[in-house]
Design a protein around this motif. Structure first.
Motif, PDB file in Angstrom:
ATOM      1  N   ILE A 232     -29.845  -7.453  19.170  1.00  0.00           N
ATOM      2  CA  ILE A 232     -30.160  -6.490  18.108  1.00  0.00           C
ATOM      3  C   ILE A 232     -29.976  -7.181  16.753  1.00  0.00           C
ATOM      4  O   ILE A 232     -29.014  -7.926  16.559  1.00  0.00           O
ATOM      5  CB  ILE A 232     -29.299  -5.199  18.194  1.00  0.00           C
ATOM      6  CG1 ILE A 232     -27.794  -5.525  18.260  1.00  0.00           C
ATOM      7  CG2 ILE A 232     -29.703  -4.354  19.398  1.00  0.00           C
ATOM      8  CD1 ILE A 232     -26.881  -4.307  18.068  1.00  0.00           C
ATOM      9  N   ILE A 233     -30.926  -6.947  15.855  1.00  0.00           N
ATOM     10  CA  ILE A 233     -30.835  -7.523  14.505  1.00  0.00           C
ATOM     11  C   ILE A 233     -30.465  -6.407  13.525  1.00  0.00           C
ATOM     12  O   ILE A 233     -31.210  -5.433  13.377  1.00  0.00           O
ATOM     13  CB  ILE A 233     -32.175  -8.165  14.067  1.00  0.00           C
ATOM     14  CG1 ILE A 233     -32.586  -9.282  15.037  1.00  0.00           C
ATOM     15  CG2 ILE A 233     -32.066  -8.708  12.638  1.00  0.00           C
ATOM     16  CD1 ILE A 233     -33.883 -10.002  14.672  1.00  0.00           C
ATOM     17  N   VAL A 234     -29.307  -6.559  12.910  1.00  0.00           N
ATOM     18  CA  VAL A 234     -28.815  -5.535  11.980  1.00  0.00           C
ATOM     19  C   VAL A 234     -28.674  -6.142  10.585  1.00  0.00           C
ATOM     20  O   VAL A 234     -27.964  -7.133  10.419  1.00  0.00           O
ATOM     21  CB  VAL A 234     -27.447  -4.971  12.437  1.00  0.00           C
ATOM     22  CG1 VAL A 234     -26.960  -3.886  11.477  1.00  0.00           C
ATOM     23  CG2 VAL A 234     -27.526  -4.429  13.861  1.00  0.00           C
ATOM     24  N   GLY A 235     -29.343  -5.546   9.613  1.00  0.00           N
ATOM     25  CA  GLY A 235     -29.256  -6.023   8.234  1.00  0.00           C
ATOM     26  C   GLY A 235     -28.431  -5.077   7.390  1.00  0.00           C
ATOM     27  O   GLY A 235     -27.207  -5.068   7.448  1.00  0.00           O
ATOM     28  N   ARG A 236     -29.133  -4.225   6.617  1.00  0.00           N
ATOM     29  CA  ARG A 236     -28.442  -3.374   5.649  1.00  0.00           C
ATOM     30  C   ARG A 236     -27.421  -2.440   6.277  1.00  0.00           C
ATOM     31  O   ARG A 236     -26.431  -2.083   5.622  1.00  0.00           O
ATOM     32  CB  ARG A 236     -29.480  -2.583   4.822  1.00  0.00           C
ATOM     33  CG  ARG A 236     -30.165  -3.460   3.781  1.00  0.00           C
ATOM     34  CD  ARG A 236     -31.445  -2.837   3.260  1.00  0.00           C
ATOM     35  NE  ARG A 236     -32.524  -2.902   4.242  1.00  0.00           N
ATOM     36  CZ  ARG A 236     -33.749  -2.434   4.045  1.00  0.00           C
ATOM     37  NH1 ARG A 236     -34.044  -1.852   2.896  1.00  0.00           N
ATOM     38  NH2 ARG A 236     -34.678  -2.556   4.973  1.00  0.00           N
ATOM     39  N   GLY A 237     -27.642  -2.046   7.537  1.00  0.00           N
ATOM     40  CA  GLY A 237     -26.657  -1.208   8.231  1.00  0.00           C
ATOM     41  C   GLY A 237     -25.283  -1.858   8.243  1.00  0.00           C
ATOM     42  O   GLY A 237     -24.255  -1.188   8.350  1.00  0.00           O
ATOM     43  N   LEU A 238     -25.242  -3.176   8.130  1.00  0.00           N
ATOM     44  CA  LEU A 238     -23.958  -3.887   8.111  1.00  0.00           C
ATOM     45  C   LEU A 238     -23.631  -4.444   6.733  1.00  0.00           C
ATOM     46  O   LEU A 238     -22.545  -4.221   6.207  1.00  0.00           O
ATOM     47  CB  LEU A 238     -23.978  -5.017   9.142  1.00  0.00           C
ATOM     48  CG  LEU A 238     -22.648  -5.770   9.273  1.00  0.00           C
ATOM     49  CD1 LEU A 238     -22.344  -6.105  10.720  1.00  0.00           C
ATOM     50  CD2 LEU A 238     -22.592  -7.036   8.444  1.00  0.00           C
ATOM     51  N   ILE A 239     -24.581  -5.148   6.133  1.00  0.00           N
ATOM     52  CA  ILE A 239     -24.213  -5.877   4.897  1.00  0.00           C
ATOM     53  C   ILE A 239     -23.925  -4.949   3.722  1.00  0.00           C
ATOM     54  O   ILE A 239     -23.253  -5.342   2.783  1.00  0.00           O
ATOM     55  CB  ILE A 239     -25.264  -6.958   4.505  1.00  0.00           C
ATOM     56  CG1 ILE A 239     -26.637  -6.349   4.222  1.00  0.00           C
ATOM     57  CG2 ILE A 239     -25.375  -8.032   5.587  1.00  0.00           C
ATOM     58  CD1 ILE A 239     -27.630  -7.358   3.635  1.00  0.00           C
ATOM     59  N   LYS A 240     -24.422  -3.710   3.781  1.00  0.00           N
ATOM     60  CA  LYS A 240     -24.131  -2.752   2.705  1.00  0.00           C
ATOM     61  C   LYS A 240     -22.903  -1.905   3.027  1.00  0.00           C
ATOM     62  O   LYS A 240     -22.540  -1.018   2.255  1.00  0.00           O
ATOM     63  CB  LYS A 240     -25.324  -1.805   2.491  1.00  0.00           C
ATOM     64  CG  LYS A 240     -26.613  -2.504   2.108  1.00  0.00           C
ATOM     65  CD  LYS A 240     -26.797  -2.552   0.603  1.00  0.00           C
ATOM     66  CE  LYS A 240     -28.155  -3.140   0.254  1.00  0.00           C
ATOM     67  NZ  LYS A 240     -28.134  -3.941  -0.963  1.00  0.00           N
ATOM     68  N   SER A 241     -22.289  -2.115   4.193  1.00  0.00           N
ATOM     69  CA  SER A 241     -21.160  -1.258   4.560  1.00  0.00           C
ATOM     70  C   SER A 241     -19.893  -1.752   3.847  1.00  0.00           C
ATOM     71  O   SER A 241     -19.756  -2.941   3.570  1.00  0.00           O
ATOM     72  CB  SER A 241     -20.964  -1.242   6.076  1.00  0.00           C
ATOM     73  OG  SER A 241     -20.244  -2.386   6.474  1.00  0.00           O
ATOM     74  N   PRO A 242     -18.964  -0.838   3.568  1.00  0.00           N
ATOM     75  CA  PRO A 242     -17.764  -1.224   2.815  1.00  0.00           C
ATOM     76  C   PRO A 242     -16.835  -2.163   3.586  1.00  0.00           C
ATOM     77  O   PRO A 242     -16.137  -2.956   2.982  1.00  0.00           O
ATOM     78  CB  PRO A 242     -17.067   0.113   2.522  1.00  0.00           C
ATOM     79  CG  PRO A 242     -17.731   1.133   3.368  1.00  0.00           C
ATOM     80  CD  PRO A 242     -19.057   0.610   3.796  1.00  0.00           C
ATOM     81  N   ASP A 243     -16.842  -2.088   4.920  1.00  0.00           N
ATOM     82  CA  ASP A 243     -15.973  -2.959   5.717  1.00  0.00           C
ATOM     83  C   ASP A 243     -16.847  -3.686   6.743  1.00  0.00           C
ATOM     84  O   ASP A 243     -17.071  -3.204   7.856  1.00  0.00           O
ATOM     85  CB  ASP A 243     -14.894  -2.104   6.402  1.00  0.00           C
ATOM     86  CG  ASP A 243     -13.886  -2.951   7.176  1.00  0.00           C
ATOM     87  OD1 ASP A 243     -14.156  -4.151   7.414  1.00  0.00           O
ATOM     88  OD2 ASP A 243     -12.836  -2.406   7.551  1.00  0.00           O
ATOM     89  N   VAL A 244     -17.325  -4.866   6.360  1.00  0.00           N
ATOM     90  CA  VAL A 244     -18.312  -5.547   7.208  1.00  0.00           C
ATOM     91  C   VAL A 244     -17.733  -5.992   8.555  1.00  0.00           C
ATOM     92  O   VAL A 244     -18.446  -5.999   9.565  1.00  0.00           O
ATOM     93  CB  VAL A 244     -18.971  -6.758   6.492  1.00  0.00           C
ATOM     94  CG1 VAL A 244     -19.934  -6.308   5.420  1.00  0.00           C
ATOM     95  CG2 VAL A 244     -17.959  -7.740   5.951  1.00  0.00           C
ATOM     96  N   VAL A 245     -16.448  -6.316   8.578  1.00  0.00           N
ATOM     97  CA  VAL A 245     -15.850  -6.769   9.851  1.00  0.00           C
ATOM     98  C   VAL A 245     -15.764  -5.607  10.846  1.00  0.00           C
ATOM     99  O   VAL A 245     -16.161  -5.736  12.005  1.00  0.00           O
ATOM    100  CB  VAL A 245     -14.463  -7.423   9.619  1.00  0.00           C
ATOM    101  CG1 VAL A 245     -13.847  -7.847  10.947  1.00  0.00           C
ATOM    102  CG2 VAL A 245     -14.586  -8.618   8.684  1.00  0.00           C
ATOM    103  N   ALA A 246     -15.290  -4.448  10.355  1.00  0.00           N
ATOM    104  CA  ALA A 246     -15.202  -3.270  11.236  1.00  0.00           C
ATOM    105  C   ALA A 246     -16.599  -2.844  11.688  1.00  0.00           C
ATOM    106  O   ALA A 246     -16.811  -2.496  12.855  1.00  0.00           O
ATOM    107  CB  ALA A 246     -14.502  -2.125  10.506  1.00  0.00           C
TER     108      ALA A 246
END
Ligand code: BMP
Length: 265
Positions: A232-246
């Motif tokens: 799965i390729i995830v972009g903004r769903g992750l990079i715009k999130s406040p806690d990228v590791v979680a």
């Protein structure tokens, strides 16, 4: 499609490209089928992101031509992070020209992509000669160090990549399977070759409708179970999130659970 239910170990053994085998190894070792689209405009920021989420991902995908601070020194630093955290570096350049031009875009210019990319995307539109010749002659090292990923279908509304296009292009890809490691797609049927990896973008858990510019999204589970995604390729769903590791951990565990479920069913 039989590929969907074959174990990753068995699929690994049918790979014809060393980068595809390496990817299956990484998936099994890290229990992850997560590729993050690090669509940031600073390579320093990409490196920081990669250092933090590196343990959760198997591929980091970049667009080298959106970086404002690109240098070969910095891209080699990113490559070091990839080596340390064991993930592959994918350049999403989506080549789509005659072989003679693509060959120069791949090896030359400022970016010298073939010196650092483990995976490179290409549109099959120009035909099979482009795929076979982009790497240069048969002695070129990059044929084995970088795998070509064909964009068979796009995630956007009204994309022209219909079923016939995807099927025909998959056939060309199979003929060139010494250099092609997989494809970008939104549905499974284009290839039942188990040694290829399906990458599916347009994955976002918090937005089901898409962005306002034609992108369409689905959840990790839907991408894997209904659309055939291996990665799965995830972009903004992750990079715009406040806690990228979680957030990376959430996508990793959801994606992996769906993949395990699909294989065992
Ligand atoms: P996002 O999750 O932020 O929408 O990003 C998706 C990423 O996947 C982008 O880097 C985009 O270039 C890429 N992509 C896509 O969205 N759809 C495709 O069909 C092919 C892609 O490479």
């Amino acid at each position: 499609n039989p590929r969907l239910h074959v174990s990753l170990e068995e699929r690994r053994s049918s790979c014809k490209h060393p980068i595809a085998s390496r990817l299956f190894d990484l998936m099994l070792a890290k229990k992850s089928n997560l590729c993050v689209a690090a669509d940031l405009t600073s390579l320093d920021d990409v490196i920081t992101l990669a250092e933090s989420i590196g343990p959760k991902i198997v591929v980091l995908k970049i667009h080298v031509d959106i970086l404002e601070d690109f240098s070969l020194t910095k891209i080699m630093q990113l490559k070091e992070v990839a080596r340390a955290h064991e993930f592959l570096l994918m350049e999403d350049r989506k080549f789509a020209d005659i072989a003679n031009t693509v060959q120069q875009q791949f090896h030359g210019g400022v970016y010298r992509i073939s010196e650092w990319a483990d995976l490179i995307t290409a549109h099959p539109l120009p035909g099979p000669e482009m795929i076979t010749h982009m790497f240069g002659d048969s002695s070129s090292d990059s044929r084995r160090t970088c795998g070509c990923v064909l964009v068979l279908e796009m995630s956007t509304k009204n994309a022209l990549t219909n079923e016939d296009y995807a099927k025909e292009a998959a056939k060309w890809g199979l003929i060139a399977s010494d250099v092609v490691t997989g494809f970008v797609g939104q549905s499974a049927p284009q290839s039942d070759f188990p040694g290829w990896v399906q990458f599916t973008p347009g994955v976002n858990s918090s937005s089901v409708s898409g962005d306002s510019k034609g992108q369409q999204y689905c959840s990790p589970a839907k991408a894997v179970l209904e659309r055939g995604a291996d990665i799965i390729i995830v972009g903004r769903g992750l990079i715009k999130s406040p806690d990228v590791v979680a957030t990376a951990e959430t996508y990793r565990s959801e994606g992996w659970a769906a993949l395990t479920q699909r294989i065992t069913n």
